[in-house]
Write a protein that holds these residues in place. Structure first.
Motif, short mmCIF file in Angstrom:
data_model
loop_
_atom_site.label_atom_id
_atom_site.label_comp_id
_atom_site.label_asym_id
_atom_site.label_seq_id
_atom_site.Cartn_x
_atom_site.Cartn_y
_atom_site.Cartn_z
N THR A 293 7.92 15.29 -12.45
CA THR A 293 9.35 15.04 -12.56
C THR A 293 10.05 16.32 -13.02
OG1 THR A 293 8.65 12.89 -13.38
CG2 THR A 293 11.01 13.32 -13.38
N LYS A 294 10.54 17.07 -12.04
CA LYS A 294 11.09 18.39 -12.33
C LYS A 294 12.20 18.36 -13.38
CE LYS A 294 9.13 21.66 -9.91
NZ LYS A 294 8.92 21.71 -8.47
N TRP A 295 13.13 17.41 -13.24
CA TRP A 295 14.30 17.49 -14.12
C TRP A 295 13.89 17.29 -15.58
CZ3 TRP A 295 16.11 13.70 -17.38
CH2 TRP A 295 15.67 12.38 -17.15
N ILE A 296 12.86 16.45 -15.83
CA ILE A 296 12.44 16.29 -17.23
C ILE A 296 11.79 17.57 -17.73
CG2 ILE A 296 10.96 15.01 -18.81
CD1 ILE A 296 11.35 12.59 -17.30
N LEU A 297 10.99 18.21 -16.86
CA LEU A 297 10.35 19.46 -17.29
C LEU A 297 11.40 20.51 -17.62
CD1 LEU A 297 7.33 19.64 -14.82
CD2 LEU A 297 7.38 18.79 -17.16
N TRP A 298 12.41 20.61 -16.74
CA TRP A 298 13.48 21.59 -17.03
C TRP A 298 14.18 21.23 -18.35
CZ3 TRP A 298 14.25 26.23 -15.20
CH2 TRP A 298 13.78 26.56 -13.92
N THR A 299 14.44 19.94 -18.55
CA THR A 299 15.12 19.55 -19.79
C THR A 299 14.26 19.90 -20.99
OG1 THR A 299 15.92 17.68 -18.52
CG2 THR A 299 16.42 17.68 -20.86
N LEU A 300 12.96 19.61 -20.90
CA LEU A 300 12.09 19.94 -22.03
C LEU A 300 12.14 21.43 -22.33
CD1 LEU A 300 8.92 17.75 -21.39
CD2 LEU A 300 10.60 17.51 -23.23
N LEU A 301 12.13 22.23 -21.28
CA LEU A 301 12.18 23.68 -21.48
C LEU A 301 13.47 24.09 -22.19
CD1 LEU A 301 11.06 26.48 -21.02
CD2 LEU A 301 11.98 26.43 -18.71
N PHE A 302 14.58 23.54 -21.72
CA PHE A 302 15.85 23.97 -22.32
C PHE A 302 16.12 23.34 -23.68
CE2 PHE A 302 16.71 25.62 -18.11
CZ PHE A 302 17.20 26.86 -18.48
N MET A 303 15.35 22.32 -24.02
CA MET A 303 15.57 21.68 -25.32
C MET A 303 14.96 22.48 -26.48
SD MET A 303 17.49 19.16 -25.23
CE MET A 303 17.35 17.80 -26.34
N ILE A 304 14.14 23.47 -26.19
CA ILE A 304 13.45 24.17 -27.28
C ILE A 304 14.38 24.57 -28.44
CG2 ILE A 304 12.11 26.24 -27.92
CD1 ILE A 304 10.62 26.01 -25.32
N PRO A 305 15.56 25.13 -28.21
CA PRO A 305 16.38 25.54 -29.37
C PRO A 305 16.96 24.37 -30.17
CG PRO A 305 17.15 26.58 -27.34
CD PRO A 305 16.17 25.55 -26.94
N PHE A 306 17.06 23.18 -29.55
CA PHE A 306 17.87 22.16 -30.21
C PHE A 306 17.28 21.56 -31.50
CE2 PHE A 306 19.94 22.75 -26.20
CZ PHE A 306 21.27 22.74 -26.58
N PRO A 307 15.97 21.36 -31.59
CA PRO A 307 15.46 20.91 -32.90
C PRO A 307 15.79 21.92 -34.00
CG PRO A 307 13.78 20.67 -31.23
CD PRO A 307 14.91 21.41 -30.58
N TYR A 308 15.79 23.19 -33.67
CA TYR A 308 16.16 24.19 -34.68
C TYR A 308 17.59 23.96 -35.13
CZ TYR A 308 11.96 26.91 -33.61
OH TYR A 308 10.66 27.33 -33.45
N ILE A 309 18.44 23.66 -34.16
CA ILE A 309 19.84 23.42 -34.51
C ILE A 309 19.95 22.16 -35.36
CG2 ILE A 309 22.13 22.91 -33.56
CD1 ILE A 309 21.37 24.62 -31.15
N ALA A 310 19.20 21.12 -34.97
CA ALA A 310 19.28 19.87 -35.74
C ALA A 310 18.81 20.10 -37.18
CB ALA A 310 18.44 18.79 -35.07
N ASN A 311 17.72 20.84 -37.34
CA ASN A 311 17.23 21.09 -38.70
C ASN A 311 18.22 21.91 -39.51
OD1 ASN A 311 14.67 19.86 -39.30
ND2 ASN A 311 13.82 21.07 -37.63
N THR A 312 18.79 22.92 -38.87
CA THR A 312 19.73 23.77 -39.60
C THR A 312 20.98 22.98 -40.00
OG1 THR A 312 18.93 25.61 -38.30
CG2 THR A 312 20.96 25.95 -39.52
N THR A 313 21.50 22.20 -39.04
CA THR A 313 22.70 21.44 -39.40
C THR A 313 22.37 20.37 -40.44
OG1 THR A 313 22.32 20.12 -37.41
CG2 THR A 313 24.03 21.81 -37.29
N GLY A 314 21.14 19.86 -40.40
CA GLY A 314 20.73 18.92 -41.45
C GLY A 314 20.82 19.56 -42.82
N TRP A 315 20.35 20.80 -42.91
CA TRP A 315 20.44 21.49 -44.20
C TRP A 315 21.90 21.78 -44.56
CZ3 TRP A 315 17.50 21.53 -48.15
CH2 TRP A 315 16.14 21.26 -47.97
N TYR A 316 22.70 22.10 -43.57
CA TYR A 316 24.11 22.35 -43.87
C TYR A 316 24.76 21.08 -44.40
CZ TYR A 316 24.18 27.13 -42.28
OH TYR A 316 23.97 28.48 -42.19
N THR A 317 24.35 19.93 -43.83
CA THR A 317 24.87 18.67 -44.36
C THR A 317 24.55 18.54 -45.84
OG1 THR A 317 24.31 17.70 -42.23
CG2 THR A 317 24.90 16.18 -43.98
#
Ligand code: HDD
Ligand code: HEM
Ligand code: HEM
Lengths: 358, 444
Positions: free
Chosen positions: B355-379
């Protein structure tokens, strides 16, 4: 309780200097004496699995200082703001120099990180000596001028240097000729110490040369130590009173002397590790002698308005200090076990085994 | 005063944000490496060992970055926040010193053995050193969160006449109600990061038609770990953390949720909206009635206090920042769950690797957990303002009295320059390792 934590702190700092000292020293040797690529590799390999754990002694000692003597931690760290931050930067450079060098095979890349590692090792050795000099010399706590303290408590701020570079000036700087002298001593002893480590842990082709270097530098070291002792009374009015009052303290300078004299026999040692033991003894003796000479002060005041920081007026409450003893004892036993395992697994010459690159 | 501490705050925020990029991967990835190593011991399939070795390379690089950026953190309490250190050092220094003694020694001694010692130790002992590295890094997270929990919700202390806080009850530091939810939530956040990194790299190989065997293994492992941790981060741990904030820091909670006025008969949950501080309301609001009351108190009509109930001096200093940080974290968390659920379904239908689109999404999602963790700390951090230690010590009163803002700006600029270089080098080298891919060994 204060005494217990004082001893813990000093022992940890001394262990730190002995351990991280050999890898700083290895860095300096690497900078000045390792010409062939092979020797450079061997040197970095000999400290590869150790340097990170060595640095933890500094972090852990910092933690102990923070918790047991918060006032000292706060006053000294904010007062020596600039040199401390620079030490942090140098530690970063050194670590990435070591870690990144092997990641790309390219002569320019390797040359850059070799230099980063070597130069920051050299500067760190210098800075640590200067730091020790500052602690012995003391600072203008509270920034007193004309009998009035400018700051509440003991707070002060020290610039990197003043125009006279004198330890007796009214406005002190971090770097003056006295602290610089201790800095140079520190570079030389750590160079000797690092060379001894390399002789001990490797079969590198420069080992014979390093023995000669150690032998010659030892004369320089002896001369500098005598010089600094002879001017010590200009820094402190009664430099050796603690030793006169408590003669058993003479153990410490004696250990230093044994270490220093022992090193003159470097060329005839049967075992490669003997030199390393003597330079460790010198470091241990030298550091303990220095701190014992100002005890119970930990940061002397150069004015008479604000009192010196001692272990008693900079510590936290009694309960906190006692409860810490329990976990500390457990922790230090664990640390001893880890170190035993670590040095056991990596015993012997580091280039004899294929430890595998990572 | 506010201006004087500006650079100190910037410096702390910048250096800690940068530092935390690395430990979150360290903690999550060490778990996954131990898993690969364990699978190898169980199944004797060399591929698992190769996978562990490959991730160890990334781990080693990441760890080195964590160490070099962590050391400045420890010193900064003294250099920039001297008053704070002097007053509270006897307490927060306790847990920080324990972190050094218990976890950093453990981690760093065995990391050397783990990285360099496979041949010397044999497989079983090598697995054990990996396990110890993992334990060390989680213990480190635990003790640092214990420190941080005391700042959010101080317990077990006593104030002396000279204004200093000293410890009165050691056990209280660890039975702090803030600690366990916060720790578990944070750890799940870091497992999310490592799952997404592992899955994303796997997707990269599959899309590239390189190292496909490893690609499949990484995608599968990443998706399974990712599904579990994404669910756990929201429920129960995120929910639990939110209840703590509502209970102990009601003003911060109102700011996070964007509630300006107390609502009678139950509070709505805001999905979208922009805080308008001048008029004290949310613009372009989309909200679902009564849900917030239910989520927080299990009661549809319970009232939730709005900012209007608190004195201005107790309001979080940066309400919009707090509100956005919180909503970004929660929004991303929801997206993570959605993506991982879909990916798992495809995995079970044996269609995921195609399923190409999921693989592409997984690839592009790499930065987002970092953003979630950082914004969690900012909260957490923006919600705590204007306090440095909640309800006890204000941030303005914690700064170093003798360090001028010019000097702080100088060091801040230095850190920015240095870390910019570190970041570039990290990306370059991690990219190189990933591009080269895992090596396969015939024998072990
Ligand atoms: C991948 C990361 C990640 C994700 C998806 C989430 N969180 Fe989170 N959150 C964190 C990573 C994080 C964190 C960085 O780990 C924090 C900062 C402090 C802490 O202990 O964890 C945090 C803190 C944090 C706080 C505490 C704020 C404070 O201490 O004042 C709350 C109330 C939540 N989270 C709630 C949630 C909810 C309800 C989520 C639902 C989806 C959620 N988080 C998803
Ligand atoms: C768990 C350990 C942590 C401790 C002990 C801690 C402590 C502190 C301290 C002392 C300050 C400075 C004073 C202040 O402005 O309130 C601060 C501010 C801040 N920290 Fe943390 N912090 C921790 C973790 C984190 C992490 C992981 C992040 C981000 C990824 C973070 C983000 C921030 C930000 C953004 C500020 C500035 C807030 C402001 O000044 O408005 N912190 N923290
Ligand atoms: C959420 C907040 C934090 C977490 C979970 C965390 C966790 C960790 C972990 C797991 C490591 C191991 C190395 C690595 O990650 O690559 C580490 C390194 C380090 N951290 Fe943090 N950290 C946090 C914030 C802080 C803060 C606020 C400080 C300041 C006291 C700090 C000081 C250090 C130090 C000194 C190291 C180097 C340790 C070593 O040599 O092994 N960290 N941190």
């Amino acid at each position: 309780m204060e005494i217990f934590w004082y001893i813990v702190l000093m022992v940890m700092l001394t262990v730190y200097i002995i351990l991280d000292g050999y890898d700083f020293g290895a860095g300096i040797v690497h900078l000045f004496f390792a010409k062939k690529d092979k020797d450079k590799k061997v040197i970095t390999k000999s400290i590869g699995p150790f340097w990170d754990a060595n640095e933890v002694w500094l972090i852990a000692a910092g933690g102990i200082l923070f918790f047991a003597f918060p006032t000292l931690y706060a006053v000294a760290f904010s007062g020596f703001y600039l040199p401390l931050i620079m030490i942090l930067w140098l530690l970063i450079f050194r670590a990435i120099g070591l870690e990144l060098r092997g990641q790309i095979k390219n002569t320019i890349w390797e040359a850059i990180w070799d230099k980063a590692f070597g130069i920051s090792s050299l500067l760190l050795a210098l800075f640590f000596g200067v730091a020790l000099g500052n602690v012995v010399r003391g600072v203008n706590l509270g920034m007193v001028s004309e009998g009035v303290a400018a700051n509440e408590g003991h707070y002060f701020f020290l610039p990197l240097w003043n125009s006279t570079f004198s330890p007796q000036a009214e406005h002190l700087g971090v770097i003056d000729w006295f602290t610089l002298l201790l800095g140079v001593i520190s570079v030389i002893i750590l160079l000797i110490h690092g060379a001894n480590w390399i002789i001990f842990k490797t079969n590198s082709s420069i080992n014979e040369k390093l023995k000669k270097v150690v032998f010659r530098l030892n004369f320089v070291l002896l001369a500098l130590v005598i010089t600094s002792l002879s001017i010590w009374d200009r820094i402190e009015a009664l430099p050796f009173h603690n030793f006169m009052d408590h003669p058993w303290l003479f153990i410490f300078p004696s250990i230093a002397i044994i270490g220093l004299l022992g090193l003159f026999k470097i060329k005839s040692f049967k075992k490669d590790g003997t030199g390393f033991i003597f330079s460790s003894l010198f470091l241990f003796g030298g550091l303990t002698t220095t701190v014992a000479s100002i005890f119970p002060k930990v940061l002397p005041s150069t004015n008479d308005v604000v009192s010196s920081l001692t272990i008693y007026n900079s510590s936290t409450g009694e309960y906190g200090l006692s409860v810490g003893v329990y976990w500390f004892i457990i922790a230090i036993i664990l640390v001893a076990i880890y170190m035993f395992v670590q040095y056991r697994v990596f015993s012997g010459k580091m280039d004899d085994n294929s430890y595998g690159e990572h | 005063m506010e201006d004087m501490i500006f650079y100190d705050r910037m410096q702390f925020a910048f250096t800690i944000t940068f530092h935390y990029i690395f430990p979150q991967l360290t903690m999550g990835l060490s778990l996954m490496i131990v898993y690969f190593k364990w699978k190898f011991l169980r199944t004797k399939l060399v591929q698992y060992n190769d996978a562990a070795k490959f991730w160890m390379k990334i781990f080693a690089l990441n760890f080195a970055m964590g160490v070099v950026t962590g050391i400045p953190m420890e010193f900064q309490f003294g250099t920039n926040w001297a008053k704070f250190s002097e007053l509270t050092g006897g307490i927060i220094g306790q847990t920080l010193a324990m972190e050094g003694m218990f976890s950093f020694f453990l981690e760093s001694s065995f990391l050397g053995l783990f990285l360099f010692g496979e041949k010397l130790l044999g497989q079983r002992l090598h697995f054990l050193t990996g396990l110890l590295v993992f334990l060390g890094s989680w213990a480190s997270g635990f003790l640092i969160i214990a420190t941080h929990s005391w700042m959010q919700h101080p317990v077990g202390y006593e104030i002396l006449e000279n204004g200093k806080y000293v410890l009165k009850n050691f056990g209280a530091l660890f039975s702090n109600p803030w600690l366990i939810p916060s720790f578990l939530h944070n750890q799940m956040g870091s497992v999310i990061t490592s799952s997404f990194v592992v899955a994303g790299v796997g997707a990269f190989y599959l899309l590239n038609n390189k190292h496909s065997q490893f690609g499949k293994l990484f995608v599968k492992t990443g998706v399974v770990f990712g599904l579990v941790s994404s669910i756990l981060v929201a429920f129960p741990t995120g929910d639990w953390t939110a209840k703590n904030v509502a209970k102990y820091q009601p003003a911060a909670f109102a700011g996070m949720e964007g509630i300006f006025e107390t609502e009678k008969g139950g509070a709505e949950i805001v999905l979208i909206g922009q805080p308008d501080m001048e008029n004290k309301k949310l613009d372009n609001k989309i909200a679902v009635p009564n849900v917030l009351s239910f989520l927080t108190y299990q009661n549809w009509t319970q009232e939730v206090k709005g900012l209007n109930e608190f004195d201005e001096s107790l309001h979080p200093t940066n309400v919009p920042g707090l509100y956005y940080a919180y909503h970004i974290m929660v929004g991303l968390g929801t997206i993570f769950i959605g993506l991982m659920v879909i990916a798992t379904i495809q995995l079970f239908r044996k269609k995921l690797y195609k399923t190409k689109w999921i693989l592409w999404t997984l690839l592009f999602m790499i930065p987002f957990p970092y953003i979630a963790n950082t914004t969690g700390w900012y909260t957490a951090e923006l919600g705590r303002q204007p306090w440095l230690v909640y309800d006890l010590l204000r941030t303005v009163d914690g700064v170093s009295p003798t360090v001028s803002s010019g000097n702080t700006l100088f060091t801040l600029l230095g850190f920015i320059g240095l870390y910019f270089m570190l970041g570039l080098l990290f990306l370059l080298l991690a990219g190189k390792i990933i591009n080269k891919g895992p090596e396969t060994e015939k024998t072990v």
